[in-house]
Design an enzyme around this catalytic site. Structure first.
Site, mmCIF file in Angstrom:
data_model
loop_
_atom_site.group_PDB
_atom_site.id
_atom_site.type_symbol
_atom_site.label_atom_id
_atom_site.label_comp_id
_atom_site.label_asym_id
_atom_site.label_seq_id
_atom_site.Cartn_x
_atom_site.Cartn_y
_atom_site.Cartn_z
ATOM 1 N N ASP A 52 27.467 -45.675 59.395
ATOM 2 C CA ASP A 52 28.005 -46.854 60.079
ATOM 3 C C ASP A 52 28.732 -46.396 61.337
ATOM 4 O O ASP A 52 28.643 -45.233 61.732
ATOM 5 C CB ASP A 52 28.924 -47.642 59.147
ATOM 6 C CG ASP A 52 30.220 -46.896 58.828
ATOM 7 O OD1 ASP A 52 30.347 -45.697 59.181
ATOM 8 O OD2 ASP A 52 31.118 -47.507 58.235
ATOM 9 N N LYS A 70 20.632 -48.720 56.295
ATOM 10 C CA LYS A 70 22.023 -48.455 55.933
ATOM 11 C C LYS A 70 22.373 -49.092 54.597
ATOM 12 O O LYS A 70 22.952 -48.447 53.710
ATOM 13 C CB LYS A 70 22.953 -48.975 57.025
ATOM 14 C CG LYS A 70 24.437 -48.872 56.676
ATOM 15 C CD LYS A 70 25.274 -49.604 57.712
ATOM 16 C CE LYS A 70 26.620 -49.977 57.139
ATOM 17 N NZ LYS A 70 27.387 -50.874 58.001
#
Length: 214
Positions: free
Chosen positions: A142, A124
């Site tokens: 997310d 991420k």
């Protein structure tokens, strides 16, 4: 079972997102590629606002790996102790600063594999840096994007990697660059977890969520 949006519905959804905000921006403050990398690493299990408060005094004095090393782990902790897991994060930031100097000439690399080789940098974080700094169509998923993708039918998937793949596979190419930011901002402020603001949603007529709050 929720029906995924069709290609035409997805195209229309992102057309509306773009019309409302043509150039969406991330909310983490940064000065350069290095401070962006540090800010994103610090944001794990923390809010962007909390990270911005902590880095407001940090980045003016430690905006390069060399300056961060000179500040040292304890010096860094003094700036970020209001952020969750600050001791472990400080250790990782100092380690990644050393690696950037020793292995990358002090520069932040522009490949996902190289970024993920750094301490405290997962997929991420790497994708956020690739997208925000290098302008690549990398999709950092997310909790907000995961929720929005599944709830609306835009990009359903059983885990974050599946949702990332769904965004890459299903969102038209012309929207890929900013898809991450449009989705995260929509999930953060409109398609909220407990009570989504469906009455204010740009795509409520396209969304497949059955329990709309309208």
């Amino acid at each position: 079972m929720l029906r995924p949006m069709t290609y035409q519905e997805i195209d229309e959804a992102f057309r509306r997102f773009r019309a409302a905000e043509p150039e969406p921006k991330g909310e983490l403050h940064h000065l350069n590629a290095f401070t962006l990398l540090v800010a994103v690493a610090l944001s794990a299990q923390a809010t962007d606002k909390g990270v911005n408060r902590a880095t407001a005094a940090l980045f003016p004095i430690a905006d390069t790996p060399e300056k961060m090393l000179a500040l040292g782990e304890e010096g860094l902790i003094e700036h970020i102790r209001t952020i969750g897991l600050y001791r472990n994060k400080a250790k990782n930031v100092i380690r990644l600063s050393r690696i950037l100097i020793d292995e990358f000439g002090g520069e932040v690399p522009s490949s996902r594999e190289a970024l993920q080789s750094l301490p405290g940098v997962g997929r991420k974080t790497a994708n956020v840096v690739l997208n925000m700094w290098w302008g690549l169509p990398a999709q950092a998923v997310d909790t907000h994007i995961f929720r929005l993708g599944n709830r609306s039918g835009l990009a359903p998937g059983k885990d974050v990697v599946a949702v990332e793949r769904a965004v890459e596979d299903r969102v038209p190419a012309e929207y890929q660059r900013h898809a991450h930011h449009w989705m995260i901002l929509h999930g953060r402020y409109i398609c909220t977890a407990r009570r989504p603001r469906c009455a204010d949603c740009l795509i409520s007529d396209l969304c497949q969520f059955e329990e709309k709050t309208i």
